[in-house]
Design a protein around this motif. Structure first.
Motif, PDB file in Angstrom:
ATOM      1  N   SER A  45       0.841  -1.197   0.000  1.00 66.19           N
ATOM      2  CA  SER A  45       0.000   0.000   0.000  1.00 66.19           C
ATOM      3  C   SER A  45       0.880   1.252   0.000  1.00 66.19           C
ATOM      4  CB  SER A  45      -0.983  -0.014   1.179  1.00 66.19           C
ATOM      5  OG  SER A  45      -0.290  -0.067   2.393  1.00 66.19           O
ATOM      6  N   ASP A  46       0.282   2.370  -0.344  1.00 65.88           N
ATOM      7  CA  ASP A  46       1.030   3.622  -0.506  1.00 65.88           C
ATOM      8  C   ASP A  46       1.569   4.196   0.793  1.00 65.88           C
ATOM      9  OD1 ASP A  46       0.646   3.603  -3.247  1.00 65.88           O
ATOM     10  OD2 ASP A  46      -1.193   4.803  -3.130  1.00 65.88           O
ATOM     11  N   ASN A  47       0.829   4.004   1.887  1.00 64.28           N
ATOM     12  CA  ASN A  47       1.301   4.549   3.154  1.00 64.28           C
ATOM     13  C   ASN A  47       0.919   3.628   4.297  1.00 64.28           C
ATOM     14  OD1 ASN A  47      -1.467   5.233   3.605  1.00 64.28           O
ATOM     15  ND2 ASN A  47      -1.134   7.177   2.588  1.00 64.28           N
ATOM     16  N   TRP A  48       1.799   3.545   5.272  1.00 64.75           N
ATOM     17  CA  TRP A  48       1.576   2.686   6.427  1.00 64.75           C
ATOM     18  C   TRP A  48       2.567   3.033   7.533  1.00 64.75           C
ATOM     19  CZ3 TRP A  48       6.307   0.376   6.689  1.00 64.75           C
ATOM     20  CH2 TRP A  48       6.945   0.010   5.493  1.00 64.75           C
ATOM     21  N   ILE A  49       2.141   2.677   8.723  1.00 65.39           N
ATOM     22  CA  ILE A  49       3.023   2.685   9.886  1.00 65.39           C
ATOM     23  C   ILE A  49       2.920   1.277  10.449  1.00 65.39           C
ATOM     24  CG2 ILE A  49       3.442   3.624  12.192  1.00 65.39           C
ATOM     25  CD1 ILE A  49       1.964   6.203  11.191  1.00 65.39           C
ATOM     26  N   ILE A  50       4.042   0.611  10.522  1.00 65.90           N
ATOM     27  CA  ILE A  50       4.080  -0.752  11.053  1.00 65.90           C
ATOM     28  C   ILE A  50       4.941  -0.711  12.298  1.00 65.90           C
ATOM     29  CG2 ILE A  50       4.885  -3.108  10.642  1.00 65.90           C
ATOM     30  CD1 ILE A  50       4.252  -2.650   7.655  1.00 65.90           C
ATOM     31  N   GLU A  51       4.438  -1.315  13.381  1.00 67.27           N
ATOM     32  CA  GLU A  51       5.221  -1.333  14.611  1.00 67.27           C
ATOM     33  C   GLU A  51       5.310  -2.746  15.151  1.00 67.27           C
ATOM     34  OE1 GLU A  51       4.243  -2.155  17.808  1.00 67.27           O
ATOM     35  OE2 GLU A  51       2.120  -1.752  17.912  1.00 67.27           O
ATOM     36  N   GLY A  52       6.451  -3.039  15.747  1.00 66.47           N
ATOM     37  CA  GLY A  52       6.637  -4.343  16.364  1.00 66.47           C
ATOM     38  C   GLY A  52       8.066  -4.572  16.796  1.00 66.47           C
ATOM     39  N   VAL A  53       8.245  -5.641  17.513  1.00 65.15           N
ATOM     40  CA  VAL A  53       9.550  -6.019  18.029  1.00 65.15           C
ATOM     41  C   VAL A  53      10.310  -6.887  17.014  1.00 65.15           C
ATOM     42  CG1 VAL A  53       8.712  -8.088  19.209  1.00 65.15           C
ATOM     43  CG2 VAL A  53      10.724  -6.922  20.095  1.00 65.15           C
ATOM     44  N   HIS A  54       9.613  -7.441  16.051  1.00 66.06           N
ATOM     45  CA  HIS A  54      10.185  -8.429  15.134  1.00 66.06           C
ATOM     46  C   HIS A  54      11.231  -7.825  14.192  1.00 66.06           C
ATOM     47  CE1 HIS A  54       7.097 -11.310  16.315  1.00 66.06           C
ATOM     48  NE2 HIS A  54       6.254 -10.299  16.268  1.00 66.06           N
ATOM     49  N   ASN A  55      12.314  -8.564  14.001  1.00 67.96           N
ATOM     50  CA  ASN A  55      13.299  -8.183  12.989  1.00 67.96           C
ATOM     51  C   ASN A  55      13.815  -9.419  12.244  1.00 67.96           C
ATOM     52  OD1 ASN A  55      15.116  -9.326  14.801  1.00 67.96           O
ATOM     53  ND2 ASN A  55      16.586  -7.674  14.652  1.00 67.96           N
ATOM     54  N   GLU A  56      13.031 -10.484  12.282  1.00 62.13           N
ATOM     55  CA  GLU A  56      13.406 -11.714  11.603  1.00 62.13           C
ATOM     56  C   GLU A  56      13.292 -11.521  10.084  1.00 62.13           C
ATOM     57  OE1 GLU A  56      10.873 -11.499  13.829  1.00 62.13           O
ATOM     58  OE2 GLU A  56      11.450 -12.706  15.560  1.00 62.13           O
ATOM     59  N   ASP A  57      13.745 -12.525   9.339  1.00 57.60           N
ATOM     60  CA  ASP A  57      13.763 -12.427   7.880  1.00 57.60           C
ATOM     61  C   ASP A  57      12.398 -12.111   7.277  1.00 57.60           C
ATOM     62  OD1 ASP A  57      16.477 -12.855   7.799  1.00 57.60           O
ATOM     63  OD2 ASP A  57      16.317 -14.999   7.348  1.00 57.60           O
ATOM     64  N   TRP A  58      11.317 -12.629   7.871  1.00 62.06           N
ATOM     65  CA  TRP A  58       9.992 -12.401   7.296  1.00 62.06           C
ATOM     66  C   TRP A  58       9.598 -10.930   7.329  1.00 62.06           C
ATOM     67  CZ3 TRP A  58       5.719 -10.611  10.052  1.00 62.06           C
ATOM     68  CH2 TRP A  58       5.786 -10.669  11.447  1.00 62.06           C
TER      69      TRP A  58
END
Length: 170
Positions: free
Chosen positions: A66-79
């Motif tokens: 999508s054109d704009n988003w804010i994603i937050e989380g602790v994850h930094n795995e390959d996925w």
């Protein structure tokens, strides 16, 4: 700092302020925000159901496209790597460890007293896991993040305290 960013990824430990910052930025910038925990888990009244890796990856892919988003989380795995790649701004919340401990306790008490909504049932088991996840983030995730995603240093903003966050709202 990219103040005109339309694709923002916020990463930090439990209690670092990810969701609070995401909600405020979402409201101020009129950009939808997504919690990675809700990408991993289907929230159902009968209980959470973990998505398959294919479902999770497809769901995240749709968000990222999508054109704009804010994603937050602790994850930094390959996925999650495509999320960092497509982000115009990566905010790394490096809040003091003791502040995160305080926030974990405060959040648990508020949730148990039903003063604060949660996506999960606030159990003692989850409460203690949050301390474990917080330690793991401090010792492992933080180091791995910068060694793995340091190539995006031109779009990474490290914020260590509340005053660092305030500049996003001026």
């Amino acid at each position: 700092m990219k103040t005109n960013a339309k694709r923002i990824h916020i990463i930090g430990s439990v209690g670092s302020g990810k969701t609070t910052l995401a909600k405020k930025l979402s409201s101020r910038l009129d950009i939808p925000y997504y919690e990675l925990d809700n990408v991993v888990w289907k929230r159902c009244k009968s209980g959470d159901i973990k998505r398959t890796s294919q479902e999770r990856d497809l769901y995240l892919h749709r968000i990222i496209q999508s054109d704009n988003w804010i994603i937050e989380g602790v994850h930094n795995e390959d996925w999650v790597s495509n999320c960092f790649h497509h982000a115009e701004l990566i905010i790394f919340l490096d809040t003091d460890y003791s502040i995160r401990i305080y926030r974990i306790i405060k959040r648990f008490l508020k949730q148990k007293l039903r003063l604060e909504k949660s996506n999960y049932k606030p159990s003692v088991k989850i409460f203690f896991k949050m301390f474990k996840w917080n330690r793991y983030f401090e010792r492992v995730v933080k180091v791995n993040f910068f060694s793995k995603y340091g190539k995006y240093e031109n779009k990474i903003e490290v914020i260590r305290n509340t005053s660092g966050m305030k500049k996003y709202f001026q």
